[in-house]
Design a protein around this motif. Structure first.
Motif, PDB file in Angstrom:
ATOM      1  N   VAL A  40       0.850  -1.204   0.000  1.00 17.62           N
ATOM      2  CA  VAL A  40       0.000   0.000   0.000  1.00 17.62           C
ATOM      3  C   VAL A  40       0.879   1.245   0.000  1.00 17.62           C
ATOM      4  O   VAL A  40       0.628   2.203  -0.750  1.00 17.62           O
ATOM      5  CB  VAL A  40      -0.943   0.000   1.217  1.00 17.62           C
ATOM      6  N   THR A  41       1.916   1.243   0.831  1.00 18.42           N
ATOM      7  CA  THR A  41       2.826   2.390   0.886  1.00 18.42           C
ATOM      8  C   THR A  41       3.510   2.618  -0.458  1.00 18.42           C
ATOM      9  O   THR A  41       3.627   3.760  -0.932  1.00 18.42           O
ATOM     10  CB  THR A  41       3.889   2.175   1.974  1.00 18.42           C
ATOM     11  N   ASP A  42       3.939   1.548  -1.093  1.00 21.28           N
ATOM     12  CA  ASP A  42       4.612   1.649  -2.391  1.00 21.28           C
ATOM     13  C   ASP A  42       3.673   2.200  -3.461  1.00 21.28           C
ATOM     14  O   ASP A  42       4.026   3.125  -4.209  1.00 21.28           O
ATOM     15  CB  ASP A  42       5.148   0.279  -2.803  1.00 21.28           C
ATOM     16  N   ILE A  43       2.456   1.656  -3.517  1.00 18.43           N
ATOM     17  CA  ILE A  43       1.514   2.079  -4.561  1.00 18.43           C
ATOM     18  C   ILE A  43       1.038   3.502  -4.319  1.00 18.43           C
ATOM     19  O   ILE A  43       0.946   4.316  -5.258  1.00 18.43           O
ATOM     20  CB  ILE A  43       0.330   1.094  -4.637  1.00 18.43           C
ATOM     21  N   THR A  44       0.737   3.851  -3.077  1.00 19.49           N
ATOM     22  CA  THR A  44       0.282   5.223  -2.813  1.00 19.49           C
ATOM     23  C   THR A  44       1.401   6.232  -3.083  1.00 19.49           C
ATOM     24  O   THR A  44       1.131   7.373  -3.469  1.00 19.49           O
ATOM     25  CB  THR A  44      -0.233   5.361  -1.369  1.00 19.49           C
ATOM     26  N   SER A  45       2.652   5.808  -2.898  1.00 16.81           N
ATOM     27  CA  SER A  45       3.776   6.697  -3.238  1.00 16.81           C
ATOM     28  C   SER A  45       3.805   6.951  -4.740  1.00 16.81           C
ATOM     29  O   SER A  45       4.052   8.085  -5.187  1.00 16.81           O
ATOM     30  CB  SER A  45       5.095   6.075  -2.780  1.00 16.81           C
TER      31      SER A  45
END
Length: 406
Positions: A40-45
């Motif tokens: 989630v952190t990677d995609i939202t970044s």
């Protein structure tokens, strides 16, 4: 870099969460989707880098819990732009919005001719659409949604409907002449999609969008998905029977909802009243029966015409009966009601009186009912929502991205 199938699915789930539950934290996205916090952190970044989403503050810490406040994410406006088109019987309604549904421009093109296979008429429609696209080319629209009065038959590349009015509309040719990705869907489904993704109310329960104008249709969102969109019979509630011994419908059966609530049927009843009664107030409102419109019936209702009061009461009684049947068969928490009669503030109070009087909803099954203001733009704005959902959120293939034999 091309995404794997799993990466694409994760992107869709996360963008969908952001659209339907914004503002929302990364940890809540992870919990709702079962996608790992790291993913989630990677995609939202990545989505932040593309300026599709942004941080919008922090929420309050839950009582009796320690820890840092959650950083909230929301969808950014003006990330991209989309065109929505509605094919109506006498007009083409077109709108341009950003990716959050903010209206930038809308136009209504009145058609003097009936749609047919005539190349001249197809050229007229195509020219109107191309002019609208060219007028707003500085916005670089990404895709077009088209709201149609029926269903889209992808195999035959045509509008599937019982209304013979659309039998000869040459949709194939239209689709081949526009370069942008195009998505087509039933017009009421489009309005329902708008409520799911673009309305101001970010709580999205299972809901139904009940529309009544010339035609009558109910669109249903269940567990975040459009229910029964591939089955063309689902939602055609205009031909559910509300009075078995009622007047004959055009479909051949008796007592269909259409005979009580359809706009043409309401106007025809008023015209008959105009012909047969010298005492109806309709004579003071129009000089000929040909001038009678739905607004005339509402005006006569407001000044106390007994016949028009009965027409509207019968219409609303049929609506209450239908809503009661639907709530017993569908898992819904909210009902949106929409249409030129149902949304009219001078008469729709009567609908709520009937709902309360007949105890339509018990205390154990409280259902929120919201009147959606009626506008010619509802369909085209809904078509924008269709384009946003299919192109940006779900990344679905467009309807004109296929080999078509003309």
């Amino acid at each position: 870099m091309a995404k794997t199938k799993q990466q694409s699915e994760n992107f869709k789930k996360i963008i969908n969460e952001l659209y339907t539950k914004r503002p929302i934290s990364r940890i809540d996205i992870s919990r709702n989707t079962d996608i790992t916090a790291a993913t989630v952190t990677d995609i939202t970044s990545q989505l932040k880098a593309e300026h599709l989403i942004s941080e919008c503050g922090k929420n309050k810490i839950d009582e009796n819990k320690n820890g840092r406040k959650k950083i909230l994410l929301t969808v950014s406006d003006n990330h991209s732009h989309y065109i929505g088109i509605e094919f109506a019987r006498d007009t083409i309604n077109m709108s341009l919005t950003d990716n959050l549904g903010k209206e930038i421009d809308s136009q209504h093109i009145f058609l003097d001719k009936i749609y047919s296979e005539s190349s001249q008429e197809i050229e007229q429609i195509l020219k109107a659409i191309q002019n609208f696209i060219q007028m707003h080319e500085s916005y670089h629209p990404k895709a077009i949604g088209i709201a149609i009065p029926g269903h889209y038959d992808a195999v035959e590349q045509k509008i599937a409907t019982n209304n013979t009015f659309w039998n000869n509309f040459n949709l194939k040719e239209l689709l081949t002449q526009i370069d942008l990705p195009i998505y087509l869907e039933n017009n009421v489904h489009c309005m329902s999609i708008y409520e799911q993704y673009l309305s101001q109310n970010m709580y999205n329960p299972n809901f139904m969008f009940f529309h009544a104008a010339k035609g009558i249709f109910a669109s249903n969102f269940y567990n975040g998905n459009l229910y029964g969109a591939q089955n063309f019979n689902v939602g055609e509630i205009g031909h559910t029977i509300v009075m078995p011994n009622g007047e004959q419908c055009q479909c051949g059966r008796r007592g269909c909802l259409q005979t009580f609530l359809g706009e043409e049927q309401l106007v025809n009843k008023a015209k008959m009243m105009y012909q047969q009664s010298n005492h109806t107030f309709l004579h003071s409102l129009v000089s000929s029966e040909t001038e009678i419109q739905l607004s005339t019936i509402i005006d006569a209702y407001k000044i106390g015409d007994p016949g028009c009061i009965k027409i509207i009461e019968d219409a609303f009684n049929s609506v209450v009966t239908t809503l009661n049947n639907l709530r017993m068969t569908l898992d819904i928490e909210k009902i949106y009601i929409h249409g030129p009669l149902l949304s009219h503030s001078d008469v729709n109070h009567l609908l709520f009186e009937f709902i309360n009087y007949k105890k339509l909803f018990s205390e154990q099954q409280e259902i929120d009912i919201e009147i959606v203001p009626y506008s010619k733009k509802n369909g085209s704005l809904g078509a924008c929502a269709l384009a946003i959902r299919n192109y940006l959120i779900m990344s679905m293939p467009p309807s004109n991205n296929v080999d078509i034999e003309i």
